[in-house]
Design an enzyme around this catalytic site. Structure first.
Site, short mmCIF file in Angstrom:
data_model
loop_
_atom_site.label_atom_id
_atom_site.label_comp_id
_atom_site.label_asym_id
_atom_site.label_seq_id
_atom_site.Cartn_x
_atom_site.Cartn_y
_atom_site.Cartn_z
N LYS A 74 38.02 -26.82 0.22
CA LYS A 74 37.36 -27.54 -0.87
C LYS A 74 36.02 -26.86 -1.12
O LYS A 74 34.97 -27.27 -0.61
CB LYS A 74 37.20 -29.01 -0.48
CG LYS A 74 36.98 -29.91 -1.67
CD LYS A 74 37.27 -31.35 -1.32
CE LYS A 74 36.75 -32.31 -2.36
NZ LYS A 74 37.25 -32.06 -3.71
N GLU A 118 49.03 -29.55 -8.87
CA GLU A 118 48.16 -30.72 -8.90
C GLU A 118 47.46 -30.78 -10.26
O GLU A 118 47.66 -29.91 -11.10
CB GLU A 118 47.13 -30.70 -7.76
CG GLU A 118 46.20 -29.52 -7.78
CD GLU A 118 45.22 -29.49 -6.59
OE1 GLU A 118 45.09 -30.49 -5.89
OE2 GLU A 118 44.60 -28.44 -6.41
N ARG A 149 38.30 -32.43 7.06
CA ARG A 149 38.50 -31.46 5.98
C ARG A 149 37.23 -30.66 5.71
O ARG A 149 37.29 -29.45 5.47
CB ARG A 149 38.99 -32.19 4.71
CG ARG A 149 39.50 -31.26 3.63
CD ARG A 149 40.17 -32.00 2.51
NE ARG A 149 39.25 -32.85 1.76
CZ ARG A 149 39.61 -33.65 0.76
NH1 ARG A 149 40.88 -33.72 0.39
NH2 ARG A 149 38.72 -34.38 0.14
N1 PMP Z 1 42.88 -31.89 -5.81
C1 PMP Z 1 41.68 -31.42 -6.16
C2 PMP Z 1 41.58 -30.06 -6.73
C3 PMP Z 1 40.53 -32.21 -5.98
O1 PMP Z 1 39.33 -31.74 -6.33
C4 PMP Z 1 40.67 -33.51 -5.45
C5 PMP Z 1 39.48 -34.39 -5.31
N2 PMP Z 1 38.79 -34.14 -4.13
C6 PMP Z 1 41.95 -33.96 -5.09
C7 PMP Z 1 43.03 -33.12 -5.29
C8 PMP Z 1 42.16 -35.30 -4.46
O2 PMP Z 1 41.75 -35.29 -3.12
P1 PMP Z 1 41.12 -36.55 -2.42
O3 PMP Z 1 42.12 -37.66 -2.50
O4 PMP Z 1 40.87 -36.13 -1.03
O5 PMP Z 1 39.87 -36.87 -3.16
#
Ligand code: PMP
Length: 251
Positions: free
Chosen positions: A149, A182, A50
Site C-alpha cells: 500500500k 479491483e 499490512r
Molecule cells: N484496493 C485499493 C487499491 C485500496 O486503496 C483500498 C483501500 N485501502 C482497498 C482495496 C480496500 O482495502 P481496505 O478494506 O483494507 O481498506
C-alpha cells in the site's frame, strides 16, 4: 484539528512536511487507512500487519514500535474528540535531497490524520453505484506488487479519472489478461448462485481488511467464498456485485 507528526501532536496549520520529503518527490512511502467505530479502531492488528509488511517490502524501517503507533493513533483520535472517523497513517522515506537515492533520507516521516470521510454520496448506499471498466490496467505483480500500500496511486487515480470522464463515480480495473482485479480504492465481490467470488491476491489487488471482514462474516453465515479469477463476463452475468473498503465500507 490535531495532527500527529513525527512523535508529536500539533495543530493542522503547523503540521508541515518538507518539500524535500521523498514521499512528495517520488511517492516513496507507504500508508494505511483505518476506521474508528464507537471509539474502537476496527481490525487494528490487521492494519498494522499490512503497514509493517508494506514498509518491509520497500525497506523503510518505521522508527516506532507497533505499540507506539497504536498509542499515536489513539492519541490522535482522542485529541480530535472523535469516536467515529477515518484515520490516515502515512510513513514516507523521509526528507532527503533531489536525487531519488533513499540512502540520503536519514529518518522516515510519520504522520497521522483523524477526520471524517465520505467516499461516495449517501444515496449510493441505498440505490447502488454505477461503475465502468477503464483502460488503465493494474500493474503486473512481477513488476510492482500492488499489495504494497504505497504512496504511488497514479495507476488508481488515472482509472478514477477515466471513470469520471465516462460519467461513473467508480472504475473497475482489469489486469493485462482481462481478469477483474479491483476498483480504484475498493476490493470487488460478485455473487453467483449463492456463492461469493473475489479476485485472488495474486492478480494484483490489495488484500483488503474490509474484504477479509466480509469473508469472515459470510463464511460465518455458511456462505461459500471463492478466491477465483473472473472476467467481465462473470460481472455482467452476476446476481449481485459489491465493493468493500475502509473508506467506502460496503457498496
Ligand atoms: N484496493 C485499493 C487499491 C485500496 O486503496 C483500498 C483501500 N485501502 C482497498 C482495496 C480496500 O482495502 P481496505 O478494506 O483494507 O481498506
Amino acid at each position: 484539528m490535531q495532527i500527529w507528526l513525527d512523535g508529536q501532536l500539533c495543530d493542522k496549520a503547523e503540521a508541515r512536511v518538507s518539500v524535500f520529503d521523498h514521499g512528495l518527490l517520488y511517492g516513496d512511502g507507504v500508508f494505511e487507512g483505518l476506521r474508528v467505530y464507537d471509539g474502537c479502531v476496527f481490525r487494528l492488528k490487521q492494519h498494522l500487519d499490512r503497514l509493517y509488511d508494506s514498509a518491509r517490502v520497500v525497506m523503510i524501517e518505521i522508527p516506532y514500535t507497533r505499540d507506539q503507533i497504536t498509542q499515536a493513533i489513539c492519541d490522535t483520535v482522542r485529541a480530535n474528540g472523535l469516536r467515529n472517523c477515518y484515520v490516515r497513517l502515512v510513513v514516507t522515506r523521509g526528507t532527503g535531497d533531489l536525487g531519488l537515492n533513499p540512502a540520503n533520507c536519514p529518518r522516515p516521516t510519520v504522520f497521522i490524520i483523524a477526520a471524517p470521510i465520505s467516499l461516495y454520496p449517501p444515496e449510493v448506499y441505498t440505490r447502488g453505484l454505477e461503475i465502468v471498466t477503464v483502460p488503465s490496467q493494474r500493474f503486473h505483480v512481477a513488476s510492482w506488487n500492488p499489495r504494497v500500500k504505497s504512496l504511488n496511486y497514479l495507476n488508481n487515480i488515472m482509472a478514477k479519472i477515466e471513470g469520471q470522464t465516462a460519467g461513473a463515480l467508480e472504475a473497475l480495473m482489469l489486469d493485462h489478461n482481462g481478469y477483474v482485479v479491483e476498483c480504484t480504492a475498493d476490493n470487488v465481490f460478485i455473487v453467483r448462485g449463492g456463492v461469493l467470488f473475489t479476485p485472488p491476491a495474486y492478480l494484483g489487488a490489495l488484500r483488503g481488511i474490509t474484504q477479509a471482514a466480509v469473508i469472515d462474516l459470510a463464511t460465518g453465515f455458511g456462505w461459500t467464498v471463492r478466491h477465483e479469477p473472473f472476467t467481465r463476463y462473470e460481472v455482467f452475468t452476476a446476481d449481485e456485485m459489491f465493493l468493500t473498503g475502509t473508506a467506502a465500507e460496503v457498496v
